[in-house]
Design a protein around this motif. Structure first.
Motif, PDB file in Angstrom:
ATOM      1  N   TYR A 186      14.300  92.908 -15.472  1.00 41.24           N
ATOM      2  CA  TYR A 186      12.601  92.738 -15.958  1.00 41.24           C
ATOM      3  C   TYR A 186      12.555  94.127 -16.665  1.00 41.24           C
ATOM      4  CZ  TYR A 186      10.294  91.182 -11.606  1.00 41.24           C
ATOM      5  OH  TYR A 186      10.701  90.255 -10.661  1.00 41.24           O
ATOM      6  N   PRO A 201       6.410  91.237 -16.374  1.00 36.72           N
ATOM      7  CA  PRO A 201       5.839  90.715 -15.025  1.00 36.72           C
ATOM      8  C   PRO A 201       5.341  90.107 -14.031  1.00 36.72           C
ATOM      9  CG  PRO A 201       4.196  91.841 -16.935  1.00 36.72           C
ATOM     10  CD  PRO A 201       5.427  91.110 -17.089  1.00 36.72           C
ATOM     11  N   PRO A 216       8.072  98.464  -9.048  1.00 40.44           N
ATOM     12  CA  PRO A 216       8.993  99.010  -8.840  1.00 40.44           C
ATOM     13  C   PRO A 216       8.878 100.313  -8.255  1.00 40.44           C
ATOM     14  CG  PRO A 216       7.946  98.841 -11.499  1.00 40.44           C
ATOM     15  CD  PRO A 216       7.031  97.745 -10.253  1.00 40.44           C
ATOM     16  N   CYS A 238       7.246  92.061  -8.544  1.00 40.92           N
ATOM     17  CA  CYS A 238       7.798  92.816  -9.965  1.00 40.92           C
ATOM     18  C   CYS A 238       7.062  94.305  -9.063  1.00 40.92           C
ATOM     19  CB  CYS A 238       7.344  92.958 -10.629  1.00 40.92           C
ATOM     20  SG  CYS A 238       7.519  94.504 -12.341  1.00 40.92           S
ATOM     21  N   MET A 240       8.898 101.570 -15.002  1.00 41.25           N
ATOM     22  CA  MET A 240       9.603  99.975 -14.421  1.00 41.25           C
ATOM     23  C   MET A 240      10.758 100.393 -13.904  1.00 41.25           C
ATOM     24  SD  MET A 240       7.312  98.323 -15.240  1.00 41.25           S
ATOM     25  CE  MET A 240       7.719  96.103 -14.810  1.00 41.25           C
ATOM     26  N   TYR A 241      11.696  99.317 -14.693  1.00 39.63           N
ATOM     27  CA  TYR A 241      12.975  99.667 -13.780  1.00 39.63           C
ATOM     28  C   TYR A 241      13.798 100.539 -13.933  1.00 39.63           C
ATOM     29  CZ  TYR A 241      11.346  96.096  -9.726  1.00 39.63           C
ATOM     30  OH  TYR A 241      10.098  95.698  -8.501  1.00 39.63           O
TER      31      TYR A 241
END
Length: 519
Positions: free
Chosen positions: A255, A189, A195, A193, A266-267
């Motif tokens: 990521y 991260p 998301p 970053c 997250m992604y």
């Protein structure tokens, strides 16, 4: 022979209109049987949200089938007369409909296959079991691929799947000049970053009814339903995946291994629960991801990393499961026997990484793959937790967990319990890995820089203790040559410090107080 219809049982992870058992059927001579049975909720005590997801998706799928003209005999969990047993419910349906035969798609789990195999002797009608064609690699093809190989390495299998599907191929060459862009997919991260949110779906009347049922009947199960928002139809799954392509795929690769406290998805696509119950097609997902690269909207490392997870790893672990069962369910090559600690269920631990993973899992029935492998799985490996207890936990807590995908990931990938048939080395790591790939360590009571003693990150001493106690089993592994060389260069006093610090921490672990996983 009866002139009745064909009875087609559809299981809770078979919610696909192209299912092989439905593909040759017409509404005029078919009865589709769908059953919510108590046995399936209790062989392990599944997360409340997992039960709600499957039951709601089943009810929505039944409505879609009826809309296309099929007769659906749907047995709800609380219907009068529901026996709670798959076999007994199929027998009751045979008495109701007098079918000329039963046709079913092969199940995804060993225990269900054993049950269906027994139907040949108990149902009293012809039984036809068809292959599950929703996977890229038929099981006989996987067995042929694995035959005679000393090691079953996913990378080589993955290349075969790329060739078979044509995904990310330019003729007979891999697009971008190489098969695997994993080296570009290991970013931690950073300030960039941020998301975006995943798609959430407000429960409709069907889902609300299921949530009320689950809250009433499964109150003692792990997990929460307060934030239930999973896609429960194919249309919702398609919408969720479309949002992933547009908002998260471009940075997914960069990521995909990163972790951030409180940032639960997250992604990632977060599409695996819908995928594993049949609401979305894996190859179609991959083709759409490939289009994002070919049309310049996502980098190849992100798209290749996503495709590798779907047609590589997912297909591979399914093959490994069926190749190694039932022995895999009992595998314990490292002799690990420690019971699960209570904090695996409560999250009440000062280890910030573990606490956050359990919190997210309790809330969402989800954690992404690095949280599962390199926090929870890594801790289980280092602490010597029982593979069977750990496998039960993973099967309980995640909405996408079915044994065919969960067990190889736990016993093979995370715990090395199969002795290296799946993974080339144990995925053991000290606190330094978690510090590099997350922001957990900054606010943790434990100091990731300290190696031993009070206040030191437990992963540090546990890492060396794991290597020491398994030296006889693992020292010959070439991928562990450097860690063992480092261990042997340490003084006896330093080695003793690590072992003593690990032992002191392990003494603090309290076993789970109740049967969270199994009654």
């Amino acid at each position: 022979m009866s002139n009745g219809p064909v009875l087609v049982p559809v299981l809770g992870d078979q919610l696909s209109h192209g299912l092989s058992s439905l593909a040759d059927r017409t509404p005029e001579d078919t009865v589709v049987l769908m059953m919510e049975v108590w046995d399936e909720t209790q062989y392990v005590r599944h997360h409340k949200a997992k039960i709600a997801l499957i039951f709601s998706a089943m009810r929505h799928f039944a409505r879609e089938l009826r809309d296309t003209g099929f007769t659906v005999d749907y047995v709800k969990l609380d219907d009068p007369g529901n026996t709670g047993s798959f076999t007994a419910e199929v027998q009751r349906a045979i008495r109701r409909h007098a079918p000329r035969g039963v046709q079913i798609t092969e199940p995804g789990e060993w225990r269900v296959r054993e049950m269906i195999t027994a139907w040949r002797d108990t149902l009293g009608v012809r039984l036809r079991v068809l292959p599950d064609t929703r996977f890229v690699c038929p099981l006989p093809d996987f067995f042929q691929w694995a035959a005679g190989r000393k090691q079953w390495r996913m990378e080589y299998f993955y290349r075969e799947m790329r060739r078979k599907t044509g995904l990310l191929m330019d003729g007979d060459k891999p697009a971008g000049g190489k098969w695997n862009f994993d080296a570009e997919n290991r970013g931690g991260p950073d300030a960039e970053c941020r998301p975006p949110a995943v798609s959430h779906f407000a429960p409709d009347a069907i889902t609300q009814e299921v949530i009320a049922l689950v809250e009433a009947r499964f109150a003692g199960h792990f997990g929460s339903l307060d934030h239930f928002a999973w896609p429960v139809t194919a249309a919702q799954a398609a919408h969720a995946f479309d949002r992933f392509l547009k908002t998260r795929l471009p940075l997914f690769g960069r990521y995909q291994d990163a972790m951030m406290a409180g940032t639960d998805t997250m992604y990632h696509a977060v599409i695996s629960p819908a995928l594993n119950i049949g609401l979305i097609d894996p190859v179609e997902m991959c083709r759409r991801a490939e289009t994002e690269w070919r049309e310049g909207r996502a980098p190849i490392e992100a798209v290749e990393g996503f495709i590798r997870q779907v047609i590589g790893w997912r297909e591979y672990v399914r093959g490994i499961y069926w190749l190694t069962m039932p022995d895999l369910s009992k595998a314990n090559q490292l002799g690990a026997t420690r019971p699960l600690p209570e904090f695996w269920w409560t999250g009440e631990t000062d280890m910030a990484c573990v606490a956050d993973c359990v919190r997210a899992t309790h809330k969402n029935a989800y954690a992404h793959h690095i949280q599962r492998l390199m926090v929870m799985g890594n801790f289980a490996l280092l602490a010597g937790l029982s593979p069977q207890d750990v496998a039960d936990w993973f099967l309980v807590v995640y909405a996408d967990a079915f044994e065919w995908v969960e067990l190889p990931n736990v016993a093979g990938m995370a715990l090395f319990a199969d002795g290296g048939k799946l993974a080339s080395k144990p995925y053991a790591a000290s606190g330094a890995y978690i510090d590099r790939m997350s922001n957990y360590c900054g606010d943790c009571r434990y100091d990731v820089k300290r190696k031993v003693g009070e206040g030191a990150c437990p992963f540090n001493a546990l890492y060396w203790d794991f290597l020491a106690r398994n030296e006889e089993r693992l020292a010959g592994n070439p991928r562990l040559a450097n860690p063992y060389a480092t261990w042997r260069r340490m003084s006896a006093d330093k080695q003793a410090e690590y072992r003593d610090s690990a032992a002191a921490f392990l003494e603090t672990l309290e076993p789970a107080k109740k049967g969270w996983a199994r009654a």
